[in-house]
Design a protein around this motif. Structure first.
Motif, PDB file in Angstrom:
ATOM      1  N   ALA A 171      47.179  34.976  47.160  1.00 54.98           N
ATOM      2  CA  ALA A 171      46.196  36.024  47.446  1.00 54.98           C
ATOM      3  C   ALA A 171      46.949  37.286  47.797  1.00 54.98           C
ATOM      4  CB  ALA A 171      45.276  35.614  48.594  1.00 54.98           C
ATOM      5  N   SER A 172      46.306  38.410  47.546  1.00 57.72           N
ATOM      6  CA  SER A 172      46.867  39.703  47.902  1.00 57.72           C
ATOM      7  C   SER A 172      45.804  40.485  48.661  1.00 57.72           C
ATOM      8  CB  SER A 172      47.295  40.462  46.647  1.00 57.72           C
ATOM      9  OG  SER A 172      47.791  41.738  46.981  1.00 57.72           O
ATOM     10  N   PHE A 173      46.187  41.037  49.808  1.00 59.07           N
ATOM     11  CA  PHE A 173      45.243  41.726  50.666  1.00 59.07           C
ATOM     12  C   PHE A 173      45.550  43.217  50.666  1.00 59.07           C
ATOM     13  CE2 PHE A 173      46.163  37.522  52.176  1.00 59.07           C
ATOM     14  CZ  PHE A 173      44.937  36.983  52.536  1.00 59.07           C
ATOM     15  N   ASN A 174      44.551  44.007  50.367  1.00 64.15           N
ATOM     16  CA  ASN A 174      44.646  45.447  50.560  1.00 64.15           C
ATOM     17  C   ASN A 174      43.291  45.925  51.062  1.00 64.15           C
ATOM     18  OD1 ASN A 174      43.005  45.615  48.221  1.00 64.15           O
ATOM     19  ND2 ASN A 174      44.821  45.690  46.908  1.00 64.15           N
ATOM     20  N   SER A 175      43.020  47.195  50.971  1.00 62.75           N
ATOM     21  CA  SER A 175      41.778  47.709  51.540  1.00 62.75           C
ATOM     22  C   SER A 175      40.536  47.197  50.822  1.00 62.75           C
ATOM     23  CB  SER A 175      41.791  49.243  51.507  1.00 62.75           C
ATOM     24  OG  SER A 175      41.936  49.711  50.186  1.00 62.75           O
ATOM     25  N   ASN A 176      40.719  46.553  49.656  1.00 65.39           N
ATOM     26  CA  ASN A 176      39.559  46.029  48.921  1.00 65.39           C
ATOM     27  C   ASN A 176      39.191  44.611  49.346  1.00 65.39           C
ATOM     28  OD1 ASN A 176      39.171  48.296  47.219  1.00 65.39           O
ATOM     29  ND2 ASN A 176      41.010  47.705  46.133  1.00 65.39           N
ATOM     30  N   GLY A 177      39.997  43.988  50.190  1.00 62.08           N
ATOM     31  CA  GLY A 177      39.663  42.661  50.669  1.00 62.08           C
ATOM     32  C   GLY A 177      39.892  41.588  49.622  1.00 62.08           C
ATOM     33  N   LEU A 178      39.186  40.457  49.793  1.00 60.48           N
ATOM     34  CA  LEU A 178      39.427  39.279  48.958  1.00 60.48           C
ATOM     35  C   LEU A 178      38.346  39.044  47.918  1.00 60.48           C
ATOM     36  CD1 LEU A 178      40.692  36.699  51.598  1.00 60.48           C
ATOM     37  CD2 LEU A 178      41.996  37.720  49.744  1.00 60.48           C
ATOM     38  N   PHE A 179      37.182  39.678  48.060  1.00 62.63           N
ATOM     39  CA  PHE A 179      36.057  39.329  47.203  1.00 62.63           C
ATOM     40  C   PHE A 179      35.863  40.358  46.087  1.00 62.63           C
ATOM     41  CE2 PHE A 179      35.251  37.598  51.429  1.00 62.63           C
ATOM     42  CZ  PHE A 179      35.214  36.257  51.121  1.00 62.63           C
ATOM     43  N   PHE A 180      35.407  39.849  44.930  1.00 62.56           N
ATOM     44  CA  PHE A 180      35.265  40.653  43.717  1.00 62.56           C
ATOM     45  C   PHE A 180      36.568  41.397  43.421  1.00 62.56           C
ATOM     46  CE2 PHE A 180      33.418  43.829  40.768  1.00 62.56           C
ATOM     47  CZ  PHE A 180      32.862  42.928  39.877  1.00 62.56           C
ATOM     48  N   ARG A 181      37.672  40.659  43.480  1.00 62.36           N
ATOM     49  CA  ARG A 181      38.968  41.230  43.106  1.00 62.36           C
ATOM     50  C   ARG A 181      38.991  41.545  41.622  1.00 62.36           C
ATOM     51  NH1 ARG A 181      42.495  37.592  42.943  1.00 62.36           N
ATOM     52  NH2 ARG A 181      41.278  35.791  43.527  1.00 62.36           N
ATOM     53  N   ASN A 182      38.379  40.654  40.814  1.00 64.33           N
ATOM     54  CA  ASN A 182      38.452  40.795  39.368  1.00 64.33           C
ATOM     55  C   ASN A 182      37.328  41.695  38.865  1.00 64.33           C
ATOM     56  OD1 ASN A 182      39.004  40.532  36.676  1.00 64.33           O
ATOM     57  ND2 ASN A 182      38.457  38.365  36.534  1.00 64.33           N
ATOM     58  N   ARG A 183      37.692  42.818  38.269  1.00 61.87           N
ATOM     59  CA  ARG A 183      36.691  43.766  37.769  1.00 61.87           C
ATOM     60  C   ARG A 183      36.232  43.414  36.347  1.00 61.87           C
ATOM     61  NH1 ARG A 183      37.458  47.672  41.767  1.00 61.87           N
ATOM     62  NH2 ARG A 183      38.681  46.582  43.354  1.00 61.87           N
ATOM     63  N   ILE A 184      36.877  42.432  35.738  1.00 65.29           N
ATOM     64  CA  ILE A 184      36.463  41.964  34.414  1.00 65.29           C
ATOM     65  C   ILE A 184      35.369  40.914  34.578  1.00 65.29           C
ATOM     66  CG2 ILE A 184      37.201  40.784  32.296  1.00 65.29           C
ATOM     67  CD1 ILE A 184      38.484  43.479  32.526  1.00 65.29           C
ATOM     68  N   ILE A 185      34.315  41.045  33.814  1.00 59.66           N
ATOM     69  CA  ILE A 185      33.225  40.061  33.820  1.00 59.66           C
ATOM     70  C   ILE A 185      33.446  39.074  32.675  1.00 59.66           C
ATOM     71  CG2 ILE A 185      30.731  39.752  33.570  1.00 59.66           C
ATOM     72  CD1 ILE A 185      30.372  42.545  34.754  1.00 59.66           C
ATOM     73  N   ASN A 186      33.258  37.789  32.963  1.00 63.80           N
ATOM     74  CA  ASN A 186      33.415  36.710  31.978  1.00 63.80           C
ATOM     75  C   ASN A 186      34.844  36.603  31.460  1.00 63.80           C
ATOM     76  OD1 ASN A 186      32.265  34.509  30.570  1.00 63.80           O
ATOM     77  ND2 ASN A 186      31.973  35.740  28.733  1.00 63.80           N
ATOM     78  N   GLY A 187      35.810  36.877  32.349  1.00 63.97           N
ATOM     79  CA  GLY A 187      37.217  36.806  31.937  1.00 63.97           C
ATOM     80  C   GLY A 187      37.661  35.415  31.541  1.00 63.97           C
ATOM     81  N   ALA A 188      36.953  34.365  32.026  1.00 63.06           N
ATOM     82  CA  ALA A 188      37.290  32.987  31.647  1.00 63.06           C
ATOM     83  C   ALA A 188      36.558  32.540  30.391  1.00 63.06           C
ATOM     84  CB  ALA A 188      36.975  32.035  32.802  1.00 63.06           C
ATOM     85  N   MET A 189      35.817  33.443  29.749  1.00 65.75           N
ATOM     86  CA  MET A 189      35.152  33.190  28.467  1.00 65.75           C
ATOM     87  C   MET A 189      34.142  32.038  28.543  1.00 65.75           C
ATOM     88  SD  MET A 189      36.741  35.561  26.824  1.00 65.75           S
ATOM     89  CE  MET A 189      38.218  36.543  27.137  1.00 65.75           C
ATOM     90  N   LEU A 190      33.510  31.862  29.701  1.00 64.38           N
ATOM     91  CA  LEU A 190      32.575  30.751  29.874  1.00 64.38           C
ATOM     92  C   LEU A 190      31.184  31.030  29.311  1.00 64.38           C
ATOM     93  CD1 LEU A 190      33.416  29.688  33.551  1.00 64.38           C
ATOM     94  CD2 LEU A 190      34.089  28.524  31.438  1.00 64.38           C
ATOM     95  N   ILE A 191      30.790  32.307  29.270  1.00 67.69           N
ATOM     96  CA  ILE A 191      29.418  32.661  28.911  1.00 67.69           C
ATOM     97  C   ILE A 191      29.381  33.174  27.469  1.00 67.69           C
ATOM     98  CG2 ILE A 191      27.353  33.891  29.624  1.00 67.69           C
ATOM     99  CD1 ILE A 191      28.629  32.085  31.793  1.00 67.69           C
ATOM    100  N   ASP A 192      28.552  32.523  26.651  1.00 71.07           N
ATOM    101  CA  ASP A 192      28.376  32.919  25.242  1.00 71.07           C
ATOM    102  C   ASP A 192      26.887  32.844  24.928  1.00 71.07           C
ATOM    103  OD1 ASP A 192      28.678  33.568  22.605  1.00 71.07           O
ATOM    104  OD2 ASP A 192      29.590  31.664  22.006  1.00 71.07           O
ATOM    105  N   GLN A 193      26.119  33.803  25.480  1.00 75.28           N
ATOM    106  CA  GLN A 193      24.661  33.751  25.373  1.00 75.28           C
ATOM    107  C   GLN A 193      24.162  33.935  23.947  1.00 75.28           C
ATOM    108  OE1 GLN A 193      22.491  35.643  28.954  1.00 75.28           O
ATOM    109  NE2 GLN A 193      24.397  36.831  28.824  1.00 75.28           N
ATOM    110  N   ARG A 194      24.856  34.750  23.154  1.00 73.00           N
ATOM    111  CA  ARG A 194      24.347  35.090  21.825  1.00 73.00           C
ATOM    112  C   ARG A 194      24.629  33.997  20.792  1.00 73.00           C
ATOM    113  NH1 ARG A 194      26.638  39.328  24.352  1.00 73.00           N
ATOM    114  NH2 ARG A 194      25.488  41.288  24.521  1.00 73.00           N
TER     115      ARG A 194
END
Length: 388
Positions: free
Chosen positions: A129-152
């Motif tokens: 983990a890395s701590f800065n002023s943004n804290g620990l939550f929602f570190r990743n600004r990419i959505i669906n980076g693990a390619m789990l969601i394929d709605q279409r």
């Protein structure tokens, strides 16, 4: 040990255990090298500046200090009996493989300091983990980076041929390749599909691109083979356009049948500025973790319209002509360039494959482990942007 000689005027006592006790001395910073197998005790002074410490036990006694430093060496135990530190306790910065504060016998797990205003935790020689002023939550600004969601498409293959289906969303938040028609003699074609990912790395799915027709020709080819866009509301804390602009790290896992260089094209639409670093696949058909440094932009005027496009992240290959140039490692005004000379001609090779998963963009100077969000949260984030 008894008989120790100091160049500074201190009164030193030692016992048969090898302990050192600094009884009296001038009110000044103590700068020296110490090696002791017992207890080292200091008197009141303005600071302890230990140039090189190799101490089994360090006991403060009733010391009042403004600074406690160890530039190198090891302090096994630090016992602050009644220590009043009015300033800072400083330790070496350390690294992910050799953190500066560790537990006995575990030299690659502990706390270290990768950069100013940042604290990181190393677990087994990797960033936990890395701590800065943004804290620990929602570190990743990419959505669906693990390619789990394929709605279409629900895992079905999407064919991209020339301009057909180029630049549409396939797996949620990630677009199909665009620019394949710029192979002027024979436009390139490929398929894009959600497939099983590297379970050994903790990823169930990945996005796979397979070249079905090798492209031929083209003077100024302009091709991106994976693209995602990030809303400004997820990036305003980067403080772009100010002296406090923060650096980021883009990381992902990639595997390809072709080794060699690729380019990252990062674009800010609101300020019309770009960044074009390179990255490489070093082993064919082998999963590799890629980490790309993204400096803060202190010059551009970043949009504060929260539902606008903040960043466009494009992985590029097979560009030619005016679209190529040298790496752009500092943010600069947009030009015709989109990639770097020397990139692999991925779409010019029939049956070439490229897999990607674990995409993460985060603030700070280190790339931490991939942030896992619940499937419910990930679906809700994707649904905000899903249009069919």
């Amino acid at each position: 040990k008894a008989g120790t000689t100091l160049t500074t005027a201190y009164t030193v006592e030692a016992d048969t255990t090898g302990a050192l006790e600094f009884k009296t001395g001038p009110s000044a910073t103590l700068a020296m090298s110490i090696s002791a197998s017992g207890v080292v005790t200091f008197p009141a002074t303005t600071g302890f500046d230990i140039a090189s410490a190799n101490i089994t036990n360090l006991t403060s006694g009733t010391t009042s200090a403004t600074v406690l430093r160890s530039a190198s060496g090891t302090i096994t135990n630090f016992l602050a009996t009644s220590l009043a530190v009015s300033g800072i306790a400083e330790f070496p910065d350390g690294s992910v493989t050799a953190p500066s504060i560790t537990n006995t016998g575990d030299t690659n797990t502990g706390i270290y300091y990768p950069a100013a205003d940042e604290v990181a935790v190393s677990t087994g020689g990797s960033v936990g983990a890395s701590f800065n002023s943004n804290g620990l939550f929602f570190r990743n600004r990419i959505i669906n980076g693990a390619m789990l969601i394929d709605q279409r498409n629900n895992g079905a293959s999407v064919s991209v041929s020339g301009a057909t289906n180029a630049g549409i969303y396939c797996i949620d938040m990630f677009k199909t390749p665009a620019g394949l028609a710029s192979y002027s003699t024979t436009p390139a074609a490929c398929t894009v599909q959600q497939v099983d990912g590297p379970n050994e790395l903790g990823f169930a799915k990945c996005m796979r691109i397979t070249v079905t027709t090798a492209g031929v020709g083209g003077t100024n080819r302009d091709i991106n083979f994976a693209e995602t866009r990030i809303e400004t509301s997820s990036l305003v804390d980067l403080a772009y356009g100010t002296s406090n602009a923060r650096p980021c790290r883009l990381s992902f896992y990639a595997r390809s049948s072709l080794v060699g260089q690729r380019s990252l094209f990062l674009y800010q639409p609101s300020s019309n500025r770009m960044l074009i670093p390179t990255w490489s696949i070093s082993q064919a058909n082998t999963w590799e973790r890629i980490v790309i440094n993204i400096p803060g932009d202190t010059v551009g005027t970043f949009s504060t319209t929260l539902n606008s496009e903040g960043f466009r992240v494009e992985l590029r290959s097979s560009c030619t002509g005016t679209r190529l140039g040298s790496p752009v490692t500092s943010w600069t005004a947009l030009t015709e360039q989109r990639a770097v000379t020397g990139d692999v001609d991925f779409f010019g090779t029939a049956s070439a494959t490229f897999d990607i998963t674990g995409v993460q963009l985060e603030t700070g100077s280190v790339a931490t482990s991939f942030e896992r969000r619940s499937i419910t949260d990930e679906i809700l984030l994707c649904q905000r942007y899903c249009r069919v």
